[in-house]
Design an enzyme around this catalytic site. Structure first.
Site, short mmCIF file in Angstrom:
data_model
loop_
_atom_site.label_atom_id
_atom_site.label_comp_id
_atom_site.label_asym_id
_atom_site.label_seq_id
_atom_site.Cartn_x
_atom_site.Cartn_y
_atom_site.Cartn_z
N SER A 117 59.33 -1.61 7.22
CA SER A 117 58.50 -0.25 6.48
C SER A 117 57.32 -0.91 5.96
CB SER A 117 59.08 -0.22 4.78
OG SER A 117 58.88 0.44 4.11
N TYR A 141 62.27 -3.57 -2.58
CA TYR A 141 62.54 -3.09 -1.36
C TYR A 141 61.44 -4.07 -0.29
CZ TYR A 141 61.97 0.71 2.38
OH TYR A 141 61.65 1.35 3.59
N LYS A 145 63.15 -6.08 3.09
CA LYS A 145 62.43 -5.45 4.33
C LYS A 145 61.59 -6.76 4.84
CE LYS A 145 64.31 -1.71 4.56
NZ LYS A 145 64.76 -1.42 5.53
#
Ligand code: UDP
Length: 331
Positions: A117, A141, A145
Site C-alpha cells: 500500500s 496499517y 505493510k
C-alpha cells in the site's frame, strides 16, 4: 500456473482471481470470509474458508494443491481501525503473514506477489511519490505493510523466496462484466460512499477537511482502476516466473483528484447533485498522495487502461446501481 490466492474473495483479490482464470492460470482461493464475499469468487474456482492463523489447514492446502506461487491479499486494511486496534493489524498482517511465509518455505514455493500500500510512505515529502521516497507510515496499517515488505526481503536473502510488492494508491471501479465490485462493511472509501449517497442509501457525504493546502481545500488522491491493479499482478507473476528478482512497485495513475473534483465527476456520472456536509479532517489523512508508477511501466510493461477519472467513476457506478446492497446478505 497453480496459484494460491489468499484473500481472493476480497475486492482487489477477487478481480485478480477472475483475470487469472481468463489468463489460463489455476487459482485456488483461501479466505476466512470475515470481510470477503464467497459470491465474488468465480464458480469453478475452489474457495476454502481458512484463516491464515490455522497452521494445519494452511499446510494441508499447500500439500493438496501444490501451488507454484502465492498471491497474498489477505489481511486487514482500514487505517482508522488500525489506529484503534493495532493488535489486529500486527496479528493479521504480520503474524499470520509470517506463518504463510514459513509455510511457503516448508513447501518450497518461492514466488509471492504481495498486496502492499501507499500507506508505507506516510505524509509525503514530495509528489509524485517514487518507490525511493522515505517510508514513514503514520498508522499500524501502513507499518504492517512496510514490515511485511521487510520480511519478504529477509526471506529472499535467507531462502530465495522472490517477491513483488505492489503498493496500491486508491483502488476504485469494478469489473466490466458487472459481476464483481466493491462491497466493504463498514464502507469507508470515498467513491462508494458518494455513490451510495446518490442511491439514497446514505443521507450525505461528509467531506473530511476543507482547509487542506490544496486548490479547493480538500484532499488529493490518485485513483487507480481495480482492473489495472489486477493486470499489474498478472504481469508481476510473469516477471517472477521469468526469473525476475524481488522488487517493489507503485501502482497509480500519476494524476491527483481532490475530494471536491471526485464529487463533481460523480454528480456528472449519476446525473444529479449529491448532498454533502463539511466535516473535520480525518486523523492520519495526508493532504496529497500521487504516485509515480514509472517503474511498473518500465520494468513490468504495465499499461493502465483506465486513465480517465470519468471512466473509473462510471465503472464504479455501473456496479453500485446494479448492486445497491453489494453482494447482499452473507451466504
Ligand atoms: N473522504 C471523505 N469522506 C468520506 C470518505 C473519504 O472526504 O466519507 C476523503 C478522505 O478524507 C480522503 C479521500 O476521501 O481524503 C479518499 O479516502 P478513501 O478512504 O477513499 O481512501 P484513502 O486515501 O484513505 O486510502
Amino acid at each position: 500456473m497453480r496459484i494460491l490466492v489468499t484473500g481472493g474473495a476480497g475486492y482487489v483479490g477477487s478481480h485478480v482471481v477472475w483475470d487469472l482464470v481468463a489468463a489460463g492460470h489455476e487459482p485456488v482461493v483461501i479466505d476466512n470470509l470475515s470481510r470477503g464475499h464467497a459470491q465474488a469468487v468465480p464458480s469453478g474456482v475452489s474457495l476454502l474458508q481458512i484463516d491464515l492463523a490455522d497452521k494445519e489447514a494452511l499446510s494441508d492446502v499447500f500439500e493438496r494443491f501444490r501451488p507454484q506461487a502465492v498471491m497474498h491479499f489477505a489481511g486487514s486494511s482500514l487505517v482508522g481501525e488500525s489506529m484503534k486496534h493495532p493488535e489486529l493489524y500486527f496479528r493479521n498482517n504480520l503474524s499470520n503473514g509470517l506463518q504463510l511465509l514459513a509455510c511457503m518455505v516448508e513447501h518450497k514455493v518461492d514466488k509471492m506477489v504481495f498486496s502492499s500500500s501507499a500507506a508505507v510512505y506516510g505524509e509525503p515529502e514530495e509528489v509524485p511519490i517514487t518507490e525511493e521516497h522515505p517510508k514513514a507510515p503514520t498508522s499500524p496499517y501502513g507499518e504492517s505493510k512496510l514490515f511485511f515488505e521487510s520480511m519478504l526481503r529477509r526471506f529472499d536473502y535467507a531462502y530465495g523466496l522472490r517477491s513483488v510488492s505492489l503498493r496500491y494508491f486508491n483502488a476504485a471501479g469494478a469489473h466490466p462484466s458487472g459481476r464483481i465490485g466493491e462491497d466493504h462493511t463498514p464502507e469507508t472509501h470515498l467513491i462508494p460512499i458518494i455513490l451510495q449517497t446518490a442511491l439514497g442509501k446514505r443521507e450525505e457525504l461528509s467531506i473530511f477537511g476543507t482547509d487542506y493546502p490544496t486548490e479547493d481545500g480538500t484532499c488529493i488522491r490518485d485513483y487507480v482502476h481495480v482492473c489495472d491493479l489486477s493486470s499489474a499482478h498478472i504481469l508481476a507473476l510473469q516477471f517472477l516466473d521469468d526469473g525476475g528478482r524481488s522488487e517493489v512497485f507503485n501502482l497509480g495513475n500519476g494524476q491527483g483528484f481532490s475530494v471536491q473534483q471526485i464529487l463533481s465527476v460523480a454528480e456528472k456520472v449519476v446525473g444529479k447533485p449529491i448532498p454533502t456536509r463539511r466535516a473535520e479532517r480525518r486523523p492520519g489523512d495526508p493532504a496529497v498522495l500521487v504516485a509515480s508508477a514509472q517503474k511498473a511501466i518500465d520494468v513490468l510493461g504495465w499499461r493502465p487502461s483506465f486513465t480517465d477519472i470519468d471512466r473509473i467513476v462510471e465503472s464504479a457506478w455501473n456496479w453500485h446501481k446494479n448492486h445497491p446492497d453489494g453482494y447482499g446478505p452473507r451466504q
